[in-house]
Design an enzyme around this catalytic site. Structure first.
Site, PDB file in Angstrom:
ATOM      1  N   PHE A  35      49.371  30.317  70.434  1.00 30.73           N
ATOM      2  CA  PHE A  35      48.731  31.239  71.436  1.00 30.73           C
ATOM      3  C   PHE A  35      49.199  32.621  70.781  1.00 30.73           C
ATOM      4  O   PHE A  35      48.381  33.352  70.731  1.00 30.73           O
ATOM      5  CB  PHE A  35      49.611  31.227  72.573  1.00 30.73           C
ATOM      6  CG  PHE A  35      48.884  29.797  73.594  1.00 30.73           C
ATOM      7  CD1 PHE A  35      47.746  30.192  74.189  1.00 30.73           C
ATOM      8  CD2 PHE A  35      49.600  28.774  73.402  1.00 30.73           C
ATOM      9  CE1 PHE A  35      47.107  29.035  74.775  1.00 30.73           C
ATOM     10  CE2 PHE A  35      49.211  27.761  74.090  1.00 30.73           C
ATOM     11  CZ  PHE A  35      47.891  27.699  74.892  1.00 30.73           C
ATOM     12  N   ARG A  36      50.470  32.942  70.368  1.00 36.22           N
ATOM     13  CA  ARG A  36      50.745  34.299  70.001  1.00 36.22           C
ATOM     14  C   ARG A  36      50.649  34.847  68.676  1.00 36.22           C
ATOM     15  O   ARG A  36      50.885  36.036  68.645  1.00 36.22           O
ATOM     16  CB  ARG A  36      52.148  34.117  70.626  1.00 36.22           C
ATOM     17  CG  ARG A  36      52.106  34.463  72.145  1.00 36.22           C
ATOM     18  CD  ARG A  36      53.458  33.916  72.835  1.00 36.22           C
ATOM     19  NE  ARG A  36      52.888  33.379  74.249  1.00 36.22           N
ATOM     20  CZ  ARG A  36      52.742  34.423  75.191  1.00 36.22           C
ATOM     21  NH1 ARG A  36      52.940  35.627  75.027  1.00 36.22           N
ATOM     22  NH2 ARG A  36      52.392  34.073  76.420  1.00 36.22           N
TER      23      ARG A  36
ATOM     24  N   GLN B 110      56.722  23.629  77.730  1.00 30.88           N
ATOM     25  CA  GLN B 110      55.593  24.651  77.877  1.00 30.88           C
ATOM     26  C   GLN B 110      54.403  24.154  77.704  1.00 30.88           C
ATOM     27  O   GLN B 110      53.298  24.638  78.041  1.00 30.88           O
ATOM     28  CB  GLN B 110      55.938  26.044  77.569  1.00 30.88           C
ATOM     29  CG  GLN B 110      57.279  26.348  77.903  1.00 30.88           C
ATOM     30  CD  GLN B 110      57.576  27.774  77.229  1.00 30.88           C
ATOM     31  OE1 GLN B 110      57.758  27.761  76.125  1.00 30.88           O
ATOM     32  NE2 GLN B 110      57.647  29.071  78.074  1.00 30.88           N
TER      33      GLN B 110
ATOM     34  N   ASP C  21      49.611  19.878  76.400  1.00 38.12           N
ATOM     35  CA  ASP C  21      48.742  18.975  75.783  1.00 38.12           C
ATOM     36  C   ASP C  21      48.927  17.252  75.858  1.00 38.12           C
ATOM     37  O   ASP C  21      48.204  16.536  75.586  1.00 38.12           O
ATOM     38  CB  ASP C  21      48.816  19.204  74.236  1.00 38.12           C
ATOM     39  CG  ASP C  21      50.251  19.235  73.637  1.00 38.12           C
ATOM     40  OD1 ASP C  21      50.765  18.376  74.254  1.00 38.12           O
ATOM     41  OD2 ASP C  21      50.455  20.360  72.860  1.00 38.12           O
TER      42      ASP C  21
ATOM     43  N   HIS D  74      54.500  24.073  82.690  1.00 41.91           N
ATOM     44  CA  HIS D  74      53.291  24.966  82.768  1.00 41.91           C
ATOM     45  C   HIS D  74      52.177  23.948  83.159  1.00 41.91           C
ATOM     46  O   HIS D  74      50.936  24.093  82.884  1.00 41.91           O
ATOM     47  CB  HIS D  74      52.896  25.587  81.455  1.00 41.91           C
ATOM     48  CG  HIS D  74      54.002  26.736  81.126  1.00 41.91           C
ATOM     49  ND1 HIS D  74      53.748  27.532  79.952  1.00 41.91           N
ATOM     50  CD2 HIS D  74      55.031  27.295  81.957  1.00 41.91           C
ATOM     51  CE1 HIS D  74      54.661  28.418  80.038  1.00 41.91           C
ATOM     52  NE2 HIS D  74      55.455  28.404  81.147  1.00 41.91           N
TER      53      HIS D  74
ATOM     54  N   CYS E  62      43.556  21.566  94.010  1.00 44.63           N
ATOM     55  CA  CYS E  62      42.867  22.447  94.737  1.00 44.63           C
ATOM     56  C   CYS E  62      44.081  23.394  95.385  1.00 44.63           C
ATOM     57  O   CYS E  62      44.942  22.962  95.850  1.00 44.63           O
ATOM     58  CB  CYS E  62      42.431  21.405  95.860  1.00 44.63           C
ATOM     59  SG  CYS E  62      41.481  22.542  97.310  1.00 44.63           S
TER      60      CYS E  62
ATOM     61  N   CYS F  53      43.713  22.873  99.687  1.00 43.84           N
ATOM     62  CA  CYS F  53      44.308  21.926 100.476  1.00 43.84           C
ATOM     63  C   CYS F  53      45.201  21.273  99.708  1.00 43.84           C
ATOM     64  O   CYS F  53      45.916  20.033 100.244  1.00 43.84           O
ATOM     65  CB  CYS F  53      43.171  20.610 100.950  1.00 43.84           C
ATOM     66  SG  CYS F  53      42.370  19.705  99.701  1.00 43.84           S
TER      67      CYS F  53
ATOM     68  N   CYS G 111      38.117  18.837 100.332  1.00 48.63           N
ATOM     69  CA  CYS G 111      37.761  20.093 101.254  1.00 48.63           C
ATOM     70  C   CYS G 111      36.288  21.055 100.694  1.00 48.63           C
ATOM     71  O   CYS G 111      35.980  22.039 101.174  1.00 48.63           O
ATOM     72  CB  CYS G 111      38.737  20.983 101.458  1.00 48.63           C
ATOM     73  SG  CYS G 111      39.190  21.988 100.150  1.00 48.63           S
TER      74      CYS G 111
ATOM     75  N   ASN H  83      63.132  25.893  64.583  1.00 47.28           N
ATOM     76  CA  ASN H  83      61.993  26.602  64.523  1.00 47.28           C
ATOM     77  C   ASN H  83      61.800  27.363  63.136  1.00 47.28           C
ATOM     78  O   ASN H  83      62.480  27.809  62.542  1.00 47.28           O
ATOM     79  CB  ASN H  83      61.952  27.616  65.550  1.00 47.28           C
ATOM     80  CG  ASN H  83      60.822  28.401  65.879  1.00 47.28           C
ATOM     81  OD1 ASN H  83      59.928  27.678  66.174  1.00 47.28           O
ATOM     82  ND2 ASN H  83      60.633  29.743  65.807  1.00 47.28           N
TER      83      ASN H  83
HETATM   84 ZN   LIG Z   1      40.693  20.808  98.841  1.00 43.27          ZN
END
Ligand SMILES: [Zn+2]
Length: 218
Positions: free
Chosen positions: A10-11, A76, A79, A94, A102, A105, A129, A188
């Site tokens: 990502f970074r 994190q 995948d 994450h 949802c 609900c 819902c 790392n």
């Molecule tokens: Zn819902």
């Protein structure tokens, strides 16, 4: 961890967030404003992530768990590659691309059915819902799933060693977990925020290092 499976990070300067602005496609504010845009980003991400395979580092960690040398994995990454490699105790702080949920609900279901519905319309709706569903990943501006960080912190505090693999330790609160542990080691490529606090730092790839650990253990 997953860059060795060919997933862009990502970074970095070539990472995902160098191409798109995260707050426009992956924040809770963006989702409330324009869920269609967020889903179009994630639909592409999910398709891409399903095509990649776990790498030797994922398989090595799964094997270490089978040998009772790894108690759990805190990740994190969204995948699902740890689970696909055979790891059993995986805490996805994450969330993951496996599900959709949802916010009204609290219905949660597999992303497969949701993706099928996405073919017909640009945003999937809650079967319970009728609200627009959200990808099962934690968006910027959202709280982490309840219980996940508590469980991860408990694990860190009781572990003999926390092994940090393939993280530059920049994203909190997960980046603070090693500091909860009696001891931690880092594998790392490149510097991390906690290099000078670690008992051991190995500047190398996750796959080659963890495979060597397995070999050394016989
Ligand atoms: Zn819902």
């Amino acid at each position: 961890m997953s860059t060795e499976s060919g997933i862009p990070d990502f970074r970095s300067s070539t990472g995902i967030w160098a191409e798109v602005e995260p707050f426009e496609v992956a924040s809770i504010q963006a989702f409330r404003r324009d869920p269609e845009r967020v889903w179009s980003f994630y639909r592409e991400r999910i398709h891409l992530l399903r095509e990649v395979e776990p790498n030797p580092a994922h398989y090595a960690l799964a094997e270490l768990e089978r040998c009772d040398l790894v108690a759990a994995i805190v990740t994190q990454n969204i995948d699902t590659l740890h689970t696909r490699a055979g790891s059993r105790e995986v805490i996805e702080v994450h969330g993951s691309i496996r599900s959709a949920q949802c916010l009204r609900c609290l219905w949660t279901g597999p992303a497969d059915a949701v993706l099928e519905r996405l073919e017909e319309r640009s945003t999937p709706l809650c079967p319970q819902c009728g609200e627009v569903l959200k990808p099962g990943v934690v968006l910027f501006g959202e709280l982490l799933p309840p219980g996940a960080m508590e469980r991860a912190t408990d694990l860190a505090r009781t572990a003999g060693l926390v092994l940090v693999v393939g993280s530059s330790l920049e994203v909190w609160p997960v980046a603070g977990l090693p500091l909860e542990a009696r001891a931690f080691a880092i594998v790392n490529r490149g510097p991390t925020a906690l290099d000078d606090r670690a008992q051991l730092k190995i500047d190398a790839g996750a796959g080659e290092t963890l495979t060597a650990v397995l070999d050394a253990l016989g």
